[in-house]
Design a protein around this motif. Structure first.
Motif, PDB file in Angstrom:
ATOM      1  N   VAL A   3       0.877  -1.255   0.042  1.00  0.00           N
ATOM      2  CA  VAL A   3       0.097   0.031   0.028  1.00  0.00           C
ATOM      3  C   VAL A   3       0.975   1.274  -0.177  1.00  0.00           C
ATOM      4  O   VAL A   3       1.911   1.303   0.732  1.00  0.00           O
ATOM      5  CB  VAL A   3      -0.844   0.069   1.281  1.00  0.00           C
ATOM      6  N   ILE A   4       0.556   2.026  -1.095  1.00  0.00           N
ATOM      7  CA  ILE A   4       1.494   3.318  -1.047  1.00  0.00           C
ATOM      8  C   ILE A   4       0.664   4.718  -0.638  1.00  0.00           C
ATOM      9  O   ILE A   4      -0.486   4.601  -0.867  1.00  0.00           O
ATOM     10  CB  ILE A   4       1.910   3.480  -2.527  1.00  0.00           C
ATOM     11  N   LYS A   5       1.335   5.393   0.371  1.00  0.00           N
ATOM     12  CA  LYS A   5       0.750   6.380   0.845  1.00  0.00           C
ATOM     13  C   LYS A   5       0.797   7.433  -0.317  1.00  0.00           C
ATOM     14  O   LYS A   5       2.035   7.812  -0.703  1.00  0.00           O
ATOM     15  CB  LYS A   5       1.157   6.926   2.125  1.00  0.00           C
ATOM     16  N   ALA A   6      -0.233   8.327  -0.591  1.00  0.00           N
ATOM     17  CA  ALA A   6      -0.177   9.222  -1.690  1.00  0.00           C
ATOM     18  C   ALA A   6      -0.697  10.532  -1.422  1.00  0.00           C
ATOM     19  O   ALA A   6      -1.771  10.369  -0.723  1.00  0.00           O
ATOM     20  CB  ALA A   6      -0.762   8.649  -2.980  1.00  0.00           C
ATOM     21  N   THR A   7      -0.140  11.546  -1.763  1.00  0.00           N
ATOM     22  CA  THR A   7      -0.805  12.939  -1.500  1.00  0.00           C
ATOM     23  C   THR A   7      -1.341  13.568  -2.977  1.00  0.00           C
ATOM     24  O   THR A   7      -0.762  12.883  -3.970  1.00  0.00           O
ATOM     25  CB  THR A   7       0.282  13.760  -0.786  1.00  0.00           C
ATOM     26  N   ASP A   8      -1.595  14.734  -3.004  1.00  0.00           N
ATOM     27  CA  ASP A   8      -2.011  15.379  -4.123  1.00  0.00           C
ATOM     28  C   ASP A   8      -0.797  15.478  -5.060  1.00  0.00           C
ATOM     29  O   ASP A   8      -0.894  15.372  -6.205  1.00  0.00           O
ATOM     30  CB  ASP A   8      -2.391  16.956  -3.766  1.00  0.00           C
ATOM     31  N   PRO A  38      -5.958  -2.807   8.199  1.00  0.00           N
ATOM     32  CA  PRO A  38      -5.160  -4.266   8.155  1.00  0.00           C
ATOM     33  C   PRO A  38      -6.122  -5.009   7.087  1.00  0.00           C
ATOM     34  O   PRO A  38      -5.125  -5.712   6.410  1.00  0.00           O
ATOM     35  CB  PRO A  38      -5.568  -4.840   9.462  1.00  0.00           C
ATOM     36  N   LYS A  39      -7.154  -5.161   6.801  1.00  0.00           N
ATOM     37  CA  LYS A  39      -8.023  -5.646   5.904  1.00  0.00           C
ATOM     38  C   LYS A  39      -7.364  -5.302   4.356  1.00  0.00           C
ATOM     39  O   LYS A  39      -7.328  -5.944   3.507  1.00  0.00           O
ATOM     40  CB  LYS A  39      -9.411  -5.353   5.900  1.00  0.00           C
ATOM     41  N   TYR A  40      -7.421  -3.880   4.456  1.00  0.00           N
ATOM     42  CA  TYR A  40      -6.866  -3.283   2.973  1.00  0.00           C
ATOM     43  C   TYR A  40      -5.367  -3.731   2.551  1.00  0.00           C
ATOM     44  O   TYR A  40      -5.158  -4.052   1.540  1.00  0.00           O
ATOM     45  CB  TYR A  40      -7.051  -1.794   3.084  1.00  0.00           C
ATOM     46  N   LYS A  41      -4.681  -3.681   3.709  1.00  0.00           N
ATOM     47  CA  LYS A  41      -3.318  -4.153   3.355  1.00  0.00           C
ATOM     48  C   LYS A  41      -3.305  -5.744   3.119  1.00  0.00           C
ATOM     49  O   LYS A  41      -2.362  -6.037   2.125  1.00  0.00           O
ATOM     50  CB  LYS A  41      -2.386  -3.979   4.708  1.00  0.00           C
ATOM     51  N   ARG A  42      -4.044  -6.495   3.816  1.00  0.00           N
ATOM     52  CA  ARG A  42      -4.006  -7.844   3.481  1.00  0.00           C
ATOM     53  C   ARG A  42      -4.595  -7.911   1.917  1.00  0.00           C
ATOM     54  O   ARG A  42      -4.030  -9.062   1.217  1.00  0.00           O
ATOM     55  CB  ARG A  42      -5.136  -8.413   4.152  1.00  0.00           C
ATOM     56  N   MET A  43      -5.538  -7.308   1.552  1.00  0.00           N
ATOM     57  CA  MET A  43      -5.983  -7.451   0.219  1.00  0.00           C
ATOM     58  C   MET A  43      -4.840  -6.971  -0.776  1.00  0.00           C
ATOM     59  O   MET A  43      -4.789  -7.512  -1.935  1.00  0.00           O
ATOM     60  CB  MET A  43      -7.278  -6.446  -0.017  1.00  0.00           C
ATOM     61  N   ALA A  44      -4.097  -5.816  -0.502  1.00  0.00           N
ATOM     62  CA  ALA A  44      -3.065  -5.391  -1.298  1.00  0.00           C
ATOM     63  C   ALA A  44      -2.023  -6.515  -1.390  1.00  0.00           C
ATOM     64  O   ALA A  44      -1.542  -6.819  -2.686  1.00  0.00           O
ATOM     65  CB  ALA A  44      -2.389  -4.166  -0.737  1.00  0.00           C
ATOM     66  N   VAL A  45      -1.756  -7.409  -0.626  1.00  0.00           N
ATOM     67  CA  VAL A  45      -0.700  -8.230  -0.443  1.00  0.00           C
ATOM     68  C   VAL A  45      -1.054  -9.644  -1.414  1.00  0.00           C
ATOM     69  O   VAL A  45      -0.237  -9.905  -2.076  1.00  0.00           O
ATOM     70  CB  VAL A  45      -0.340  -8.816   0.853  1.00  0.00           C
ATOM     71  N   ALA A  46      -2.439  -9.685  -1.247  1.00  0.00           N
ATOM     72  CA  ALA A  46      -3.079 -10.932  -1.979  1.00  0.00           C
ATOM     73  C   ALA A  46      -3.177 -10.781  -3.198  1.00  0.00           C
ATOM     74  O   ALA A  46      -2.949 -11.504  -4.379  1.00  0.00           O
ATOM     75  CB  ALA A  46      -4.503 -11.232  -1.271  1.00  0.00           C
ATOM     76  N   MET A  47      -3.146  -9.385  -3.850  1.00  0.00           N
ATOM     77  CA  MET A  47      -3.583  -9.120  -5.110  1.00  0.00           C
ATOM     78  C   MET A  47      -2.282  -8.534  -5.587  1.00  0.00           C
ATOM     79  O   MET A  47      -2.257  -8.075  -6.896  1.00  0.00           O
ATOM     80  CB  MET A  47      -4.542  -8.121  -5.431  1.00  0.00           C
ATOM     81  N   LYS A  53      -2.262  -1.666  -8.125  1.00  0.00           N
ATOM     82  CA  LYS A  53      -1.495  -0.629  -7.300  1.00  0.00           C
ATOM     83  C   LYS A  53      -2.715  -0.344  -6.131  1.00  0.00           C
ATOM     84  O   LYS A  53      -3.747   0.052  -6.584  1.00  0.00           O
ATOM     85  CB  LYS A  53      -0.888   0.507  -7.776  1.00  0.00           C
ATOM     86  N   PHE A  54      -2.456  -0.305  -5.109  1.00  0.00           N
ATOM     87  CA  PHE A  54      -3.253  -0.036  -3.737  1.00  0.00           C
ATOM     88  C   PHE A  54      -2.627   1.311  -3.168  1.00  0.00           C
ATOM     89  O   PHE A  54      -1.461   1.646  -2.700  1.00  0.00           O
ATOM     90  CB  PHE A  54      -3.202  -1.196  -2.907  1.00  0.00           C
ATOM     91  N   LEU A  55      -3.504   2.373  -3.114  1.00  0.00           N
ATOM     92  CA  LEU A  55      -3.216   3.692  -2.517  1.00  0.00           C
ATOM     93  C   LEU A  55      -3.761   3.903  -1.312  1.00  0.00           C
ATOM     94  O   LEU A  55      -5.217   3.644  -1.276  1.00  0.00           O
ATOM     95  CB  LEU A  55      -3.426   4.867  -3.438  1.00  0.00           C
ATOM     96  N   ASP A  56      -3.361   4.594  -0.398  1.00  0.00           N
ATOM     97  CA  ASP A  56      -3.959   5.399   0.945  1.00  0.00           C
ATOM     98  C   ASP A  56      -3.758   6.630   0.545  1.00  0.00           C
ATOM     99  O   ASP A  56      -2.729   7.490   0.467  1.00  0.00           O
ATOM    100  CB  ASP A  56      -3.086   4.826   2.025  1.00  0.00           C
ATOM    101  N   VAL A  57      -5.065   7.556   0.602  1.00  0.00           N
ATOM    102  CA  VAL A  57      -5.163   8.848   0.426  1.00  0.00           C
ATOM    103  C   VAL A  57      -5.683   9.657   1.752  1.00  0.00           C
ATOM    104  O   VAL A  57      -6.685   9.197   1.791  1.00  0.00           O
ATOM    105  CB  VAL A  57      -5.658   9.160  -0.812  1.00  0.00           C
ATOM    106  N   ASN A  58      -5.120  10.521   2.241  1.00  0.00           N
ATOM    107  CA  ASN A  58      -5.972  11.329   3.303  1.00  0.00           C
ATOM    108  C   ASN A  58      -6.857  12.218   2.808  1.00  0.00           C
ATOM    109  O   ASN A  58      -6.380  13.237   2.207  1.00  0.00           O
ATOM    110  CB  ASN A  58      -4.794  11.902   4.060  1.00  0.00           C
ATOM    111  N   ALA A  59      -8.018  12.075   2.925  1.00  0.00           N
ATOM    112  CA  ALA A  59      -9.044  13.028   2.089  1.00  0.00           C
ATOM    113  C   ALA A  59      -8.871  14.484   2.836  1.00  0.00           C
ATOM    114  O   ALA A  59      -9.323  15.191   2.077  1.00  0.00           O
ATOM    115  CB  ALA A  59     -10.263  12.402   2.491  1.00  0.00           C
TER     116      ALA A  59
END
Length: 105
Positions: A3-8, A38-47, A53-59
Motif C-alpha cells: 500500500v502506497i501512501k499518496a498525496t496530491d 489491516p484488511k486493506y493491507k491484506r487485500m493489497a498483498v493478496a493481489m 496498485k493500492f493507494l492510501d490517500v488522506n482525504a
C-alpha cells in the motif's frame, strides 16, 4: 510495498503510471478507516501479483485527489483504470471493497 501512501503531489502521476489502481480515502480521525486498514493491507498483498496498485490517500490533506473521486463519506474506495475513474463505494465491509476491485478485471 503493498500500500502506497499518496498525496496530491504524486496522485496523478501514480494514476498515469499504473493501469489498475485502488484508492482508499481516509482521515486520521475516522475510526472505521483505522479498523479497515489491516484488511486493506491484506487485500493489497493478496493481489500484488495481479498488477494492481493500492493507494492510501488522506482525504483531508489531499483535496485534489478527493475531488477526482467525489468522496462523500469515509472510508471511501475508488478504482481507476488507465487514469479514469471506474467506480466508487463508501463502505467498511471487505466484501463491498472486493466487489469494487473485481471491476478492474
Amino acid at each position: 510495498m503493498p500500500v502506497i501512501k499518496a498525496t496530491d503531489a504524486e496522485f496523478a502521476e501514480l494514476l498515469e503510471q499504473n493501469e489498475k489502481v485502488v484508492v482508499k480515502y481516509y482521515a486520521d480521525w475516522c475510526g472505521n478507516c483505522r479498523l479497515f486498514s489491516p484488511k486493506y493491507k491484506r487485500m493489497a498483498v493478496a493481489m500484488q501479483e495481479q498488477g494492481i496498485k493500492f493507494l492510501d490517500v488522506n482525504a483531508e490533506t489531499s483535496p485534489e485527489a478527493r475531488k477526482l473521486a467525489n468522496v462523500t463519506n469515509l472510508p471511501f474506495f475508488a478504482v481507476f483504470r488507465n487514469g479514469e475513474l471506474l467506480e466508487t463505494v463508501a463502505a467498511s465491509k471487505e466484501e463491498a471493497v472486493a466487489a469494487l476491485i473485481s471491476r478492474l478485471n
